[in-house]
Design an enzyme around this catalytic site. Structure first.
Site, PDB file in Angstrom:
ATOM      1  N   LYS A  77       3.256 -14.865   1.885  1.00 48.53           N
ATOM      2  CA  LYS A  77       3.527 -15.496   0.920  1.00 48.53           C
ATOM      3  C   LYS A  77       5.326 -16.137   0.554  1.00 48.53           C
ATOM      4  O   LYS A  77       5.531 -15.146  -0.368  1.00 48.53           O
ATOM      5  CB  LYS A  77       3.477 -15.302  -0.830  1.00 48.53           C
ATOM      6  CG  LYS A  77       2.081 -15.899  -0.441  1.00 48.53           C
ATOM      7  CD  LYS A  77       0.840 -16.301  -1.292  1.00 48.53           C
ATOM      8  CE  LYS A  77       1.242 -17.006  -2.937  1.00 48.53           C
ATOM      9  NZ  LYS A  77       0.843 -18.085  -3.422  1.00 48.53           N
ATOM     10  N   ASP A 113     -12.534  -9.983   4.049  1.00 48.82           N
ATOM     11  CA  ASP A 113     -13.578  -9.370   3.161  1.00 48.82           C
ATOM     12  C   ASP A 113     -14.108 -10.973   3.351  1.00 48.82           C
ATOM     13  O   ASP A 113     -15.140 -10.978   3.344  1.00 48.82           O
ATOM     14  CB  ASP A 113     -13.213  -8.926   2.323  1.00 48.82           C
ATOM     15  CG  ASP A 113     -13.311  -7.296   1.579  1.00 48.82           C
ATOM     16  OD1 ASP A 113     -13.379  -6.902   2.788  1.00 48.82           O
ATOM     17  OD2 ASP A 113     -14.602  -6.860   1.094  1.00 48.82           O
ATOM     18  N   ASP A 173      -2.729 -17.762   0.567  1.00 49.18           N
ATOM     19  CA  ASP A 173      -3.909 -18.541  -0.943  1.00 49.18           C
ATOM     20  C   ASP A 173      -4.615 -19.332   0.406  1.00 49.18           C
ATOM     21  O   ASP A 173      -5.466 -19.930   0.063  1.00 49.18           O
ATOM     22  CB  ASP A 173      -3.302 -19.165  -2.331  1.00 49.18           C
ATOM     23  CG  ASP A 173      -2.125 -19.758  -1.927  1.00 49.18           C
ATOM     24  OD1 ASP A 173      -1.218 -20.214  -0.851  1.00 49.18           O
ATOM     25  OD2 ASP A 173      -1.470 -20.471  -3.098  1.00 49.18           O
ATOM     26  N   ASP A 232      -6.417  -7.310   4.009  1.00 48.94           N
ATOM     27  CA  ASP A 232      -7.362  -6.493   3.585  1.00 48.94           C
ATOM     28  C   ASP A 232      -8.614  -7.683   2.064  1.00 48.94           C
ATOM     29  O   ASP A 232      -9.738  -8.122   2.392  1.00 48.94           O
ATOM     30  CB  ASP A 232      -7.183  -5.916   2.287  1.00 48.94           C
ATOM     31  CG  ASP A 232      -7.568  -4.904   1.301  1.00 48.94           C
ATOM     32  OD1 ASP A 232      -8.809  -4.886   2.021  1.00 48.94           O
ATOM     33  OD2 ASP A 232      -8.468  -4.805  -0.071  1.00 48.94           O
ATOM     34  N   TYR A 240       0.441  -1.061   0.284  1.00 45.77           N
ATOM     35  CA  TYR A 240      -0.263  -0.086  -0.086  1.00 45.77           C
ATOM     36  C   TYR A 240       0.866   1.155   0.212  1.00 45.77           C
ATOM     37  O   TYR A 240       0.242   2.559  -0.400  1.00 45.77           O
ATOM     38  CB  TYR A 240      -0.925   0.121   0.825  1.00 45.77           C
ATOM     39  CG  TYR A 240      -1.895  -0.953   1.197  1.00 45.77           C
ATOM     40  CD1 TYR A 240      -2.021  -1.895   0.878  1.00 45.77           C
ATOM     41  CD2 TYR A 240      -3.681   0.118   0.998  1.00 45.77           C
ATOM     42  CE1 TYR A 240      -3.092  -2.626   0.612  1.00 45.77           C
ATOM     43  CE2 TYR A 240      -4.419  -1.241   1.366  1.00 45.77           C
ATOM     44  CZ  TYR A 240      -4.824  -2.337   0.808  1.00 45.77           C
ATOM     45  OH  TYR A 240      -5.858  -2.802   0.467  1.00 45.77           O
TER      46      TYR A 240
HETATM   47  C1  IPM Z   1     -10.974  -1.624   3.253  1.00 48.38           C
HETATM   48  C2  IPM Z   1     -10.593  -0.649   2.092  1.00 48.38           C
HETATM   49  C3  IPM Z   1      -9.336  -0.049   1.853  1.00 48.38           C
HETATM   50  C4  IPM Z   1      -8.573  -0.495   1.181  1.00 48.38           C
HETATM   51  C5  IPM Z   1      -9.888   1.077   0.718  1.00 48.38           C
HETATM   52  C6  IPM Z   1     -10.777   2.082   0.337  1.00 48.38           C
HETATM   53  C7  IPM Z   1      -8.455   2.053   1.376  1.00 48.38           C
HETATM   54  O1  IPM Z   1     -10.695  -1.387   1.280  1.00 48.38           O
HETATM   55  O2  IPM Z   1     -10.439  -0.683   4.647  1.00 48.38           O
HETATM   56  O3  IPM Z   1     -10.649  -2.829   3.660  1.00 48.38           O
HETATM   57  O4  IPM Z   1      -8.010  -1.346   0.656  1.00 48.38           O
HETATM   58  O5  IPM Z   1      -7.854  -0.640   2.917  1.00 48.38           O
HETATM   59 MN    MN Z   2     -10.977  -3.390   2.326  1.00 46.46          MN
END
Ligand code: IPM
Ligand code: MN
Ligand code: NAD
Length: 375
Positions: free
Chosen positions: A199, A260, A232, A256, A143
């Site tokens: 990884k 999710d 992975d 990240d 990042y």
């Molecule tokens: C998160 C989001 C952020 C990230 C974006 C919006 C910068 O996806 O907080 O998970 O990638 O960290």
């Molecule tokens: Mn995210």
């Protein structure tokens, strides 16, 4: 220790202001009924800040965030801002907050409330009782690594299109050690297990990651059970048998993505809170920013459909980590659990088994009512 706290609220874009309005009800309730004195200030971040000031985060707002006991953010971004220059995109505002406040440990718990176990895209027996915590490194890695950018690929005539896009995965041993310590500390208060994901089979930064996490373990936390997994495989194991995990520690990008995926184990992205913590301030509490894991959800903005629970549970994390109110955090989490057990459902939680459909605002009201009944 003072029992007056300052909280900077940054609702942001899209559904951010909608879910934040429900958190305000909860904050008011704790003020009225539990004597929690929070001085709330509100400001702009993301696309709305760009509209007002030409930047997704002004220096003045940044300074307020640095000075506050805690920051609570809704969400940033949206299609209206997709074609902006990269340097002023809404997401840059959020990344600046994380970087300048040095919030290196992003805690993303994924708990499956029993009432939602049938609603998960996985089978009930796989997710029931699930309680895992992803600790994502938040201030480094790909990042922020340099060099980065999109450049002409001058010396490469064979490159059709003629450009190259570059990002750099870079971690120092110190960056890895401090987030590993955060993970081990948290594991000691849970089931005492940490699984580190990288990884190392293809990335040198992954080898360093593995070695440094192991070093912190061997030298400082030998009592905690540590395992390593390729990220992975970790993604696969998260949907195969998530209950094998207690604390997962991983880098910025893998964290990240994995968080999710973990969100869907719990039923909806609208359920998952997070805390981003840095080093302790003078008062002993960590620098902190709390935010739901979800984004600005442009597809449902302005329709009263957004689930405010992720943002409300983010405030519960603020009660726990910034305001020394662990019992109030538990109370708020129980109120959410109660409302879900009563079958109250925003649209994202409506499955085949039905329930009472409610709007964003009604969900907030029901949680406040449940607080009143439980207190
Ligand atoms: C998160 C989001 C952020 C990230 C974006 C919006 C910068 O996806 O907080 O998970 O990638 O960290
Ligand atoms: Mn995210
Ligand atoms: P998103 O999280 O906004 O939405 C993904 C899906 O989940 C959508 O279908 C949305 O309707 C649904 N959803 C998300 N939150 C919900 C909630 N509380 N209640 C009900 N449904 C919900 O992700 P995206 O669509 O990939 O991104 C949209 C914008 O948000 C982009 O600009 C992105 O950069 C930004 N984003 C911001 C953050 C943040 O501010 N922390 C996080 C992720 C994405």
């Amino acid at each position: 220790m003072s029992d007056r706290f300052s909280l900077l609220i940054l609702p942001g874009d899209g559904i951010g202001p909608e879910v934040m309005a429900e958190v305000r009800k909860v904050i008011d309730w704790f003020g009225d009924r539990r004597g929690l004195h929070i001085d709330v200030d509100e400001d702009l971040v993301g696309g709305c800040a760009y509209d007002a000031h030409g930047t997704p985060l002004t220096d003045a707002t940044m300074a307020k965030a640095q000075a506050a006991d805690a920051v609570l953010l809704g969400a940033v971004g949206g299609p209206a801002y997709d074609n902006l220059d990269f340097s002023v995109k809404p997401e840059r505002g959020l990344l600046r907050l994380r970087k300048e406040m040095d919030l290196y440990a992003n805690l993303r718990p994924a708990q499956c409330f029993d009432a939602l176990a049938d609603f998960s895209s996985l089978k009930r027996e796989v997710v029931a009782g699930l309680d895992i915590l992803i600790v994502r490194e938040l201030t480094s890695g790909v990042y922020f690594g340099e060099p980065r950018g999109i450049h002409p690929d001058d010396n490469n005539p064979d490159n059709e299109g003629g450009r190259v896009g570059i990002n750099t995965q870079r971690y120092t041993s110190g960056e890895i050690r401090r987030v590993a310590r955060a993970a081990f500390e948290l594991a000691r208060k849970r089931k005492n297990r940490v699984c580190s994901m990288e990884k190392a089979n293809v990335m040198e930064s992954g080898i360093l990651w593995r070695e440094e996490v192991q070093w912190v373990h061997d030298n400082e936390y030998p009592d905690v059970e540590l395992s390593h997994m390729y990220a992975d495989n970790g993604a696969m194991q998260l949907v195969r048998r998530p209950s094998q995990f207690d604390v997962i520690v991983t880098d910025n990008l893998f964290g990240d993505i994995l968080s999710d995926a973990a969100a869907m184990l719990t039923g909806s992205l609208g359920m998952l809170p997070s805390a981003s913590l840095g080093a302790p301030m003078e008062n002993g509490r960590p620098k902190a920013l709390y935010e739901p894991v979800h984004g600005s959800a442009p597809d449902i903005t302005g329709q009263g459909k957004a689930n405010p629970i992720a943002c409300i549970l983010s405030f519960a994390m603020a009660l726990r980590y910034s305001f020394d109110r662990g019992e109030d955090a538990n109370l708020l989490e129980r109120a959410v659990e109660q409302v879900l057990a009563d079958g109250v459902r925003t649209a994202d939680l409506m499955g085949a088994e039905g329930g009472t459909p409610v709007s964003t605002a009604e969900m907030g009201d029901r949680i406040v009512q449940a607080l009143g009944a439980l207190a």
